[in-house]
Design a protein around this motif. Structure first.
Motif, PDB file in Angstrom:
ATOM      1  N   SER A   1      10.515 -24.446  47.773  1.00  0.00           N
ATOM      2  CA  SER A   1       9.567 -24.393  46.661  1.00  0.00           C
ATOM      3  C   SER A   1       8.816 -23.073  46.596  1.00  0.00           C
ATOM      4  N   TRP A   2       8.762 -22.338  47.709  1.00  0.00           N
ATOM      5  CA  TRP A   2       8.027 -21.077  47.708  1.00  0.00           C
ATOM      6  C   TRP A   2       8.979 -19.887  47.768  1.00  0.00           C
ATOM      7  N   PRO A   3       8.541 -18.707  47.319  1.00  0.00           N
ATOM      8  CA  PRO A   3       9.422 -17.530  47.270  1.00  0.00           C
ATOM      9  C   PRO A   3       9.609 -16.913  48.646  1.00  0.00           C
ATOM     10  N   THR A   4      10.768 -16.336  48.870  1.00  0.00           N
ATOM     11  CA  THR A   4      11.047 -15.685  50.152  1.00  0.00           C
ATOM     12  C   THR A   4      10.047 -14.576  50.444  1.00  0.00           C
ATOM     13  N   ILE A   5       9.632 -13.853  49.452  1.00  0.00           N
ATOM     14  CA  ILE A   5       8.674 -12.767  49.679  1.00  0.00           C
ATOM     15  C   ILE A   5       7.288 -13.297  49.992  1.00  0.00           C
ATOM     16  N   GLY A   6       7.036 -14.570  49.685  1.00  0.00           N
ATOM     17  CA  GLY A   6       5.748 -15.171  49.996  1.00  0.00           C
ATOM     18  C   GLY A   6       4.740 -15.013  48.871  1.00  0.00           C
ATOM     19  N   TYR A   7       3.688 -15.837  48.925  1.00  0.00           N
ATOM     20  CA  TYR A   7       2.579 -15.706  47.987  1.00  0.00           C
ATOM     21  C   TYR A   7       1.599 -14.652  48.503  1.00  0.00           C
ATOM     22  N   MET A   8       0.963 -13.953  47.595  1.00  0.00           N
ATOM     23  CA  MET A   8       0.030 -12.902  47.998  1.00  0.00           C
ATOM     24  C   MET A   8      -1.086 -13.458  48.885  1.00  0.00           C
ATOM     25  N   ARG A   9      -1.619 -14.620  48.521  1.00  0.00           N
ATOM     26  CA  ARG A   9      -2.715 -15.201  49.303  1.00  0.00           C
ATOM     27  C   ARG A   9      -2.277 -15.505  50.737  1.00  0.00           C
ATOM     28  N   ASP A  10      -1.007 -15.879  50.920  1.00  0.00           N
ATOM     29  CA  ASP A  10      -0.499 -16.180  52.259  1.00  0.00           C
ATOM     30  C   ASP A  10      -0.228 -14.905  53.045  1.00  0.00           C
ATOM     31  N   LEU A  11       0.319 -13.891  52.382  1.00  0.00           N
ATOM     32  CA  LEU A  11       0.566 -12.621  53.064  1.00  0.00           C
ATOM     33  C   LEU A  11      -0.733 -12.045  53.624  1.00  0.00           C
ATOM     34  N   GLU A  12      -1.819 -12.244  52.899  1.00  0.00           N
ATOM     35  CA  GLU A  12      -3.114 -11.741  53.365  1.00  0.00           C
ATOM     36  C   GLU A  12      -3.589 -12.450  54.631  1.00  0.00           C
TER      37      GLU A  12
ATOM     38  N   GLY B   1       0.925  -4.238  54.002  1.00  0.00           N
ATOM     39  CA  GLY B   1       0.676  -3.486  52.782  1.00  0.00           C
ATOM     40  C   GLY B   1       1.955  -3.142  52.040  1.00  0.00           C
ATOM     41  N   VAL B   2       3.003  -2.807  52.783  1.00  0.00           N
ATOM     42  CA  VAL B   2       4.291  -2.489  52.164  1.00  0.00           C
ATOM     43  C   VAL B   2       4.848  -3.709  51.429  1.00  0.00           C
ATOM     44  N   VAL B   3       4.815  -4.863  52.084  1.00  0.00           N
ATOM     45  CA  VAL B   3       5.369  -6.078  51.481  1.00  0.00           C
ATOM     46  C   VAL B   3       4.531  -6.521  50.276  1.00  0.00           C
ATOM     47  N   MET B   4       3.209  -6.422  50.386  1.00  0.00           N
ATOM     48  CA  MET B   4       2.360  -6.797  49.258  1.00  0.00           C
ATOM     49  C   MET B   4       2.616  -5.889  48.062  1.00  0.00           C
ATOM     50  N   ASN B   5       2.835  -4.606  48.313  1.00  0.00           N
ATOM     51  CA  ASN B   5       3.169  -3.692  47.231  1.00  0.00           C
ATOM     52  C   ASN B   5       4.542  -4.005  46.647  1.00  0.00           C
ATOM     53  N   GLU B   6       5.478  -4.395  47.519  1.00  0.00           N
ATOM     54  CA  GLU B   6       6.805  -4.803  47.040  1.00  0.00           C
ATOM     55  C   GLU B   6       6.693  -6.013  46.121  1.00  0.00           C
ATOM     56  N   ARG B   7       5.839  -6.965  46.502  1.00  0.00           N
ATOM     57  CA  ARG B   7       5.651  -8.141  45.648  1.00  0.00           C
ATOM     58  C   ARG B   7       5.083  -7.739  44.282  1.00  0.00           C
ATOM     59  N   ARG B   8       4.123  -6.832  44.273  1.00  0.00           N
ATOM     60  CA  ARG B   8       3.562  -6.394  42.998  1.00  0.00           C
ATOM     61  C   ARG B   8       4.638  -5.756  42.120  1.00  0.00           C
ATOM     62  N   GLN B   9       5.453  -4.896  42.733  1.00  0.00           N
ATOM     63  CA  GLN B   9       6.452  -4.159  41.955  1.00  0.00           C
ATOM     64  C   GLN B   9       7.602  -5.049  41.497  1.00  0.00           C
ATOM     65  N   VAL B  10       8.100  -5.908  42.398  1.00  0.00           N
ATOM     66  CA  VAL B  10       9.314  -6.676  42.119  1.00  0.00           C
ATOM     67  C   VAL B  10       9.018  -7.989  41.408  1.00  0.00           C
ATOM     68  N   ILE B  11       7.854  -8.576  41.674  1.00  0.00           N
ATOM     69  CA  ILE B  11       7.543  -9.902  41.144  1.00  0.00           C
ATOM     70  C   ILE B  11       6.450  -9.831  40.074  1.00  0.00           C
ATOM     71  N   GLU B  12       5.289  -9.391  40.451  1.00  0.00           N
ATOM     72  CA  GLU B  12       4.127  -9.569  39.594  1.00  0.00           C
ATOM     73  C   GLU B  12       4.076  -8.616  38.406  1.00  0.00           C
ATOM     74  N   ASN B  13       4.565  -7.403  38.564  1.00  0.00           N
ATOM     75  CA  ASN B  13       4.453  -6.407  37.495  1.00  0.00           C
ATOM     76  C   ASN B  13       5.764  -6.150  36.774  1.00  0.00           C
ATOM     77  N   ARG B  14       6.760  -6.965  37.009  1.00  0.00           N
ATOM     78  CA  ARG B  14       8.056  -6.794  36.355  1.00  0.00           C
ATOM     79  C   ARG B  14       8.225  -7.869  35.281  1.00  0.00           C
ATOM     80  N   PRO B  15       8.752  -7.503  34.120  1.00  0.00           N
ATOM     81  CA  PRO B  15       8.998  -8.523  33.097  1.00  0.00           C
ATOM     82  C   PRO B  15       9.870  -9.655  33.630  1.00  0.00           C
TER      83      PRO B  15
END
Length: 439
Positions: A168-179, A134-148
């Motif tokens: 080819s893939w991001p170090t933080i991972g794709y949301m679908r994979d983190l799940e 949950g922490v990492v998924m929230n980090e992805r939202r804040q740093v990747i998905e919801n940032r300009p």
């Protein structure tokens, strides 16, 4: 013509390999009574597989949840009581953990890292995994998905590399994979990669080499080497993306152009020449891209070039943000003109010398502390196979010639070898910005 700048940057170190394969690097600097303990594993996002991206970074988070003899909270509390600090990070080619403590407390981080390396699994439970997922998924939202512009680098790498390439893939991972990551996935990754035989331990600061080796043997020498780690992919440039291009809408106010090229790996002569070229093109107000796009051309608010020091291949990139009313195609054209001018007519001796001097300026700054030198030694040992190889890289800048810069530009920075991402404001974004201003 070769530059006349010689290297005076040195990070003296001694390396010893324990029987279990742990490489121990000692760097003595008694200018301050502190020691940095830096543990780096040759395990990063490149060691994942499609469908399980983000595993290396998630495991880094999990490692801060405590170990058998140092449960959650004890790690930080113990270090804080002696005036120490700690952190960790994950990238494409490695994961690292490091602590800096007063000299008299050097055995504390060694004991703590030993416990994480040998006695972490009892603490890795489903509950802990779900918390950090949950922490990492929230980090992805804040740093990747919801940032300009946050999704831009991810999409650029998807354009540049084939889908099965580890970059080819991001170090933080794709949301679908983190799940989808399971407890078994995390345990298997830890058991495979978090072993003495796959690690580099650096002790840097107010400690002599023999003392460092004696402590390393005491705290890590009895641990089993671990399984043979799968060999990394060979250093190989991926197929050219043939000018792959994508337009991405985002909640931004100004268009941005991003281009990337796969180039030779960190530490190679061509990588060093490309690093000098990156400085020549965009570092400083008088650099070619700054003049053409920002200072004189008045096309861009900012422009930069970069080069990743990565192991399988390097990544050379350009990033420019447009001024108001400037179309992104104008930025793309201006960048191409500057690079084509280098290919057609080369660079001057004065430009080369100035670029190398600016490289040296940043190298001196980036190696100013024992923490930074420990990281440089650990990375050289991990990626180049030898801590002392850091000097091969540092010395290589003095060998770069103007002909080298023209050649690497012509060989690697051509349109068919690049990928371009154009970020544009989402329709209606300008109206939303005006309404926000009115408020």
């Amino acid at each position: 013509m070769s530059t006349i700048i010689s290297s005076t940057i040195r990070i003296p170190s001694t390396t010893r390999v324990l029987a279990n394969g742990l490489r121990v690097v000692a760097h003595e600097d008694s200018s301050a009574p502190i020691v940095t303990v830096h543990l780096m594993f040759r395990a990063g996002s490149r060691d994942e597989r499609p469908g399980r991206t983000g595993l290396a970074h998630l495991l880094e988070h999990l490692m801060f949840e405590g170990s058998q003899h140092a449960p959650k909270g004890h790690f930080d509390d113990a270090l804080e009581r002696v005036g120490g600090s700690n952190n960790g990070s994950t990238w494409l080619d490695r994961t690292n953990y490091y602590e800096t403590v007063p000299t008299h407390a050097v055995e504390l981080p060694l004991w703590l890292e030993r416990d994480r390396m040998a006695f972490f699994l009892p603490m890795l439970t489903g509950e802990v995994l779900e918390l950090q997922r949950g922490v990492v998924m929230n980090e992805r939202r804040q740093v990747i998905e919801n940032r300009p512009y946050g999704m831009a680098d991810e999409q650029l790498h998807e354009l540049l590399f084939p889908a099965d390439h580890p970059y080819s893939w991001p170090t933080i991972g794709y949301m679908r994979d983190l799940e989808q990551i399971t407890l078994e996935d995390a345990r298997a990754f830890y058991q495979t990669y978090y072993t003495p035989g796959n690690a580099v331990l650096v002790l840097a600061g107010d400690i002599g080499a023999e003392r460092a080796f004696e402590l390393a043997e005491r705290y890590f020498g009895d641990l089993p080497a671990g399984p043979d780690v799968p060999p990394p992919p060979a250093q190989l440039l991926p197929p050219a993306p043939n000018g792959a291009r994508r337009v991405m809408e985002d909640d931004v106010s100004f268009p941005r152009i991003m281009q990337a090229f796969a180039v030779p790996a960190y530490g190679t002569p061509d990588w060093i020449a490309l690093d000098v070229l990156a400085y020549l093109l965009a570092d400083g107000d008088s650099s070619r891209l700054q003049r053409a796009l920002v200072r004189d051309g008045r096309l861009a608010q900012d422009v930069d070039s970069y080069l990743y020091p990565t192991a399988l291949c390097g990544v050379f990139g350009f990033v420019a943000t447009a001024r108001s009313e400037v179309e992104p195609e104008a930025l793309e054209h201006a960048i191409r003109q500057v690079v084509d001018e280098v290919i057609a007519n080369g660079v001057t001796d004065e430009e080369l010398t100035g670029a190398v001097r600016r490289v040296r300026r940043d190298q001196v700054s980036e190696l100013a502390t024992v923490e930074e030198r420990a990281d440089a030694l650990a990375y050289a040992a991990t990626v180049l196979g030898d801590a002392d190889a850091v000097h091969t890289v540092l010395d290589g800048y003095a060998e770069v010639t103007t002909d080298d810069l023209r050649r690497v530009a012509a060989e690697y920075l051509v349109p068919e070898r690049g990928a371009t991402l154009v970020v544009i404001p989402r329709p209606g974004q300008d109206d939303e910005d005006e309404e926000a201003d009115d408020e």
